[in-house]
Design a protein around this motif. Structure first.
Motif, PDB file in Angstrom:
ATOM      1  N   LYS A  16      28.071  81.236 -15.535  1.00 16.91           N
ATOM      2  CA  LYS A  16      26.914  81.837 -15.945  1.00 16.91           C
ATOM      3  C   LYS A  16      25.746  81.015 -15.307  1.00 16.91           C
ATOM      4  O   LYS A  16      24.746  81.353 -14.638  1.00 16.91           O
ATOM      5  N   LEU A  17      25.705  79.711 -15.138  1.00 24.17           N
ATOM      6  CA  LEU A  17      24.782  78.696 -14.441  1.00 24.17           C
ATOM      7  C   LEU A  17      24.792  78.911 -13.048  1.00 24.17           C
ATOM      8  O   LEU A  17      23.910  79.065 -12.289  1.00 24.17           O
ATOM      9  N   GLU A  18      25.978  79.095 -12.515  1.00 21.53           N
ATOM     10  CA  GLU A  18      26.165  79.138 -11.126  1.00 21.53           C
ATOM     11  C   GLU A  18      25.566  80.472 -10.500  1.00 21.53           C
ATOM     12  O   GLU A  18      25.033  80.695  -9.419  1.00 21.53           O
ATOM     13  N   GLU A  19      25.760  81.414 -11.396  1.00 20.37           N
ATOM     14  CA  GLU A  19      25.608  82.787 -10.950  1.00 20.37           C
ATOM     15  C   GLU A  19      24.147  82.879 -11.046  1.00 20.37           C
ATOM     16  O   GLU A  19      23.396  83.585 -10.102  1.00 20.37           O
ATOM     17  N   THR A  20      23.653  82.427 -12.098  1.00 22.53           N
ATOM     18  CA  THR A  20      21.961  82.553 -12.135  1.00 22.53           C
ATOM     19  C   THR A  20      21.308  81.803 -10.958  1.00 22.53           C
ATOM     20  O   THR A  20      20.495  82.251 -10.481  1.00 22.53           O
ATOM     21  N   LEU A  21      21.972  80.696 -10.772  1.00 21.73           N
ATOM     22  CA  LEU A  21      21.244  79.714  -9.688  1.00 21.73           C
ATOM     23  C   LEU A  21      21.356  80.482  -8.332  1.00 21.73           C
ATOM     24  O   LEU A  21      20.243  80.692  -7.321  1.00 21.73           O
ATOM     25  N   LYS A  22      22.320  81.102  -8.165  1.00 17.47           N
ATOM     26  CA  LYS A  22      22.509  82.165  -6.916  1.00 17.47           C
ATOM     27  C   LYS A  22      21.633  83.085  -6.794  1.00 17.47           C
ATOM     28  O   LYS A  22      20.956  83.372  -5.967  1.00 17.47           O
ATOM     29  N   ALA A  23      21.165  83.717  -8.064  1.00 14.82           N
ATOM     30  CA  ALA A  23      20.549  85.055  -8.202  1.00 14.82           C
ATOM     31  C   ALA A  23      18.972  84.576  -7.759  1.00 14.82           C
ATOM     32  O   ALA A  23      18.338  85.372  -7.372  1.00 14.82           O
ATOM     33  N   VAL A  24      18.666  83.341  -8.323  1.00 16.80           N
ATOM     34  CA  VAL A  24      17.315  82.752  -8.274  1.00 16.80           C
ATOM     35  C   VAL A  24      17.046  82.466  -6.583  1.00 16.80           C
ATOM     36  O   VAL A  24      16.024  82.864  -6.015  1.00 16.80           O
ATOM     37  N   VAL A  25      17.981  81.926  -5.881  1.00 20.92           N
ATOM     38  CA  VAL A  25      17.464  81.355  -4.710  1.00 20.92           C
ATOM     39  C   VAL A  25      18.066  82.008  -3.686  1.00 20.92           C
ATOM     40  O   VAL A  25      17.263  81.790  -2.454  1.00 20.92           O
ATOM     41  N   ASN A  26      18.850  82.852  -3.737  1.00 24.76           N
ATOM     42  CA  ASN A  26      19.486  83.579  -2.507  1.00 24.76           C
ATOM     43  C   ASN A  26      18.788  84.900  -2.323  1.00 24.76           C
ATOM     44  O   ASN A  26      19.489  86.109  -2.046  1.00 24.76           O
ATOM     45  N   THR A  27      17.589  84.941  -2.368  1.00 21.89           N
ATOM     46  CA  THR A  27      16.891  86.152  -2.028  1.00 21.89           C
ATOM     47  C   THR A  27      15.892  86.115  -0.936  1.00 21.89           C
ATOM     48  O   THR A  27      15.471  84.799  -0.521  1.00 21.89           O
ATOM     49  N   PRO A  28      15.314  87.041  -0.191  1.00 21.30           N
ATOM     50  CA  PRO A  28      14.577  86.730   0.840  1.00 21.30           C
ATOM     51  C   PRO A  28      13.109  86.179   0.399  1.00 21.30           C
ATOM     52  O   PRO A  28      12.788  85.513   1.100  1.00 21.30           O
ATOM     53  N   GLU A  29      12.700  86.497  -0.882  1.00 22.28           N
ATOM     54  CA  GLU A  29      11.394  85.928  -1.320  1.00 22.28           C
ATOM     55  C   GLU A  29      11.618  84.583  -1.534  1.00 22.28           C
ATOM     56  O   GLU A  29      10.504  83.713  -1.160  1.00 22.28           O
ATOM     57  N   PHE A  30      12.719  84.136  -2.013  1.00 27.11           N
ATOM     58  CA  PHE A  30      12.942  82.615  -2.315  1.00 27.11           C
ATOM     59  C   PHE A  30      12.917  81.935  -1.016  1.00 27.11           C
ATOM     60  O   PHE A  30      12.332  80.850  -0.722  1.00 27.11           O
ATOM     61  N   LYS A  31      13.623  82.430  -0.149  1.00 25.07           N
ATOM     62  CA  LYS A  31      14.131  81.880   1.256  1.00 25.07           C
ATOM     63  C   LYS A  31      12.633  81.489   1.942  1.00 25.07           C
ATOM     64  O   LYS A  31      12.515  80.550   2.460  1.00 25.07           O
ATOM     65  N   ARG A  32      11.893  82.426   1.795  1.00 29.28           N
ATOM     66  CA  ARG A  32      10.442  82.420   2.378  1.00 29.28           C
ATOM     67  C   ARG A  32       9.648  81.263   1.757  1.00 29.28           C
ATOM     68  O   ARG A  32       8.970  80.341   2.726  1.00 29.28           O
ATOM     69  N   LYS A  33       9.749  81.073   0.483  1.00 27.06           N
ATOM     70  CA  LYS A  33       9.165  79.882   0.000  1.00 27.06           C
ATOM     71  C   LYS A  33       9.720  78.716   0.354  1.00 27.06           C
ATOM     72  O   LYS A  33       9.047  77.535   0.624  1.00 27.06           O
ATOM     73  N   LEU A  34      11.012  78.589   0.599  1.00 31.55           N
ATOM     74  CA  LEU A  34      11.681  77.352   1.128  1.00 31.55           C
ATOM     75  C   LEU A  34      11.041  77.008   2.394  1.00 31.55           C
ATOM     76  O   LEU A  34      10.721  75.963   2.680  1.00 31.55           O
ATOM     77  N   ILE A  35      11.055  78.049   3.400  1.00 28.58           N
ATOM     78  CA  ILE A  35      10.630  77.740   4.720  1.00 28.58           C
ATOM     79  C   ILE A  35       9.195  77.202   4.660  1.00 28.58           C
ATOM     80  O   ILE A  35       8.636  76.390   5.457  1.00 28.58           O
ATOM     81  N   ASP A  36       8.048  77.938   3.833  1.00 26.81           N
ATOM     82  CA  ASP A  36       6.896  77.371   3.505  1.00 26.81           C
ATOM     83  C   ASP A  36       6.634  76.237   3.297  1.00 26.81           C
ATOM     84  O   ASP A  36       5.894  75.371   3.532  1.00 26.81           O
ATOM     85  N   LEU A  37       7.714  75.616   2.453  1.00 33.34           N
ATOM     86  CA  LEU A  37       7.719  74.302   2.059  1.00 33.34           C
ATOM     87  C   LEU A  37       8.323  73.205   2.845  1.00 33.34           C
ATOM     88  O   LEU A  37       8.865  72.152   2.490  1.00 33.34           O
ATOM     89  N   ASN A  38       8.933  73.752   4.095  1.00 38.66           N
ATOM     90  CA  ASN A  38       9.333  73.076   5.208  1.00 38.66           C
ATOM     91  C   ASN A  38      11.008  72.531   4.624  1.00 38.66           C
ATOM     92  O   ASN A  38      11.241  71.673   5.250  1.00 38.66           O
ATOM     93  N   PHE A  39      11.662  73.471   3.868  1.00 43.45           N
ATOM     94  CA  PHE A  39      13.033  73.355   3.625  1.00 43.45           C
ATOM     95  C   PHE A  39      13.630  74.306   4.464  1.00 43.45           C
ATOM     96  O   PHE A  39      13.097  75.327   5.000  1.00 43.45           O
ATOM     97  N   ILE A  40      14.826  74.113   4.763  1.00 41.80           N
ATOM     98  CA  ILE A  40      15.913  75.320   5.179  1.00 41.80           C
ATOM     99  C   ILE A  40      16.666  76.158   4.306  1.00 41.80           C
ATOM    100  O   ILE A  40      17.320  75.060   3.334  1.00 41.80           O
TER     101      ILE A  40
END
Length: 325
Positions: free
Chosen positions: A269-293
């Motif tokens: 449940k925790l693994e699936e929840t984490l994936k659902a949160v971070v593996n989206t185009p919107e969240f990936k954009r936030k990562l790039i804006d914060l200088n993460f990959i």
């Protein structure tokens, strides 16, 4: 007597019918707030990202995920606390490269074992290291640095945010694989490291994108190469080290862990929840804006990467005689 028997029978049936509901209620996870322990002070890049992930997980789980900052000892205090917490899914760790890889390579008596004391839930992002130079130094490429440092031993000094930091290990790995001749000058953080670079006290620095990016974009220092596998979106004209030294890559990761022996349903449940949160185009954009990959991977892949990096960096640390205690 007949009435008594009827009452007892009714009570027995009622109890039996409620038992599955009561048992089911006890298995619902989560039924109270979770805690995400971060081994850094509030306000830094890791803390900001951890809070974004906690916010997303809260929305998915229907319970608050509360960030608790417990800085100190290169995140080993927070890591040790989670390693010794009950394996019930309510205490999680924001466990990036420092507590998971660098500490076991460079420190002793940690109080935890990164490969045995945690359940890996997934990696979220990488933070790339960049090799940068003082603007007055006549170096425009990694090849220039290799050639000039070999021709002029002891001419070049490189700075990092501290002895035993990921930036230190990355630069030593680069030295061994390229033959670059330069000595290390450790500083107490990225700010003094990059200040010394701009002031000409050192010629080269190895540091994180989040620290160097504003200075690069404002023209105060110049980038030589990035240590990621691919060029960065934010610095498309800066080559990777791998373009000169094929196969070279060094980055730090951001990940989430729980204590070892986590029950499988809670882990999933925790693994699936984490994936659902971070593996989206919107969240990936936030990562790039914060200088993460963006670099999501599941728990099994995270475990494999940690084991591989510990083995690899132990070799570098031994070659360069890097040890914290």
């Amino acid at each position: 007597m007949k009435r008594l028997l009827t009452f007892l029978l009714t009570l027995s049936i009622s109890s039996f019918s409620l038992a599955p509901l009561t048992s089911h209620a006890k298995t619902i996870f989560p039924d109270r707030p979770l805690k995400l322990m971060v081994g850094y002070a509030p306000g830094g890049p890791a803390d900001i990202l951890a809070r974004l992930v906690a916010q997303g997980m809260s929305a998915k789980l229907g319970q608050p995920v509360i960030v608790e900052n417990r800085p100190g000892a290169a995140s080993s205090i927070a890591a040790g606390a989670v390693a010794n917490a009950p394996p019930d899914g309510y205490t999680l760790l924001w466990g990036p490269s420092t507590p998971m890889v660098m500490n076991p390579v460079l420190r002793t008596n940690l109080g935890y074992n990164p490969t045995q004391d945690f359940t890996q839930l997934g990696m979220i992002a990488d933070m790339v290291l960049v090799l940068v130079a003082n603007n007055s130094v006549e170096i425009q490429s990694l090849s220039d640095l290799i050639t000039q440092s070999k021709a002029n031993p002891k001419k070049f000094f490189y700075g990092t945010s501290g002895a035993g930091s990921a930036m230190n290990v990355a630069a030593e790995k680069l030295k061994f694989e390229t033959g670059i001749n330069m000595d290390h000058v450790p500083f107490n953080g990225s700010a003094p490291n990059l200040s010394a670079l701009m002031g000409g006290d050192i010629q080269i620095a190895s540091d994180l994108t989040v620290a160097v990016m504003p200075l690069i974009l404002s023209g105060k220092i110049k980038p030589i190469a990035v240590m990621s596998a691919k060029r960065l979106e934010q610095l498309p004209n800066v080559p990777t080290v791998a373009e000169t030294i094929p196969g070279f890559e060094f980055s730090t990761f951001q990940a989430v862990q729980a204590p070892a022996n986590l029950p499988e349903p809670i882990k999933l449940k925790l693994e699936e929840t984490l994936k659902a949160v971070v593996n989206t185009p919107e969240f990936k954009r936030k990562l790039i804006d914060l200088n993460f990959i963006p670099a999501y991977s599941d728990g099994a892949s995270a475990q494999a990467r940690i084991e591989k990096e510990i083995a690899s960096y132990q070799i570098v640390a031994k070659q360069a005689n890097i040890k914290i205690d």
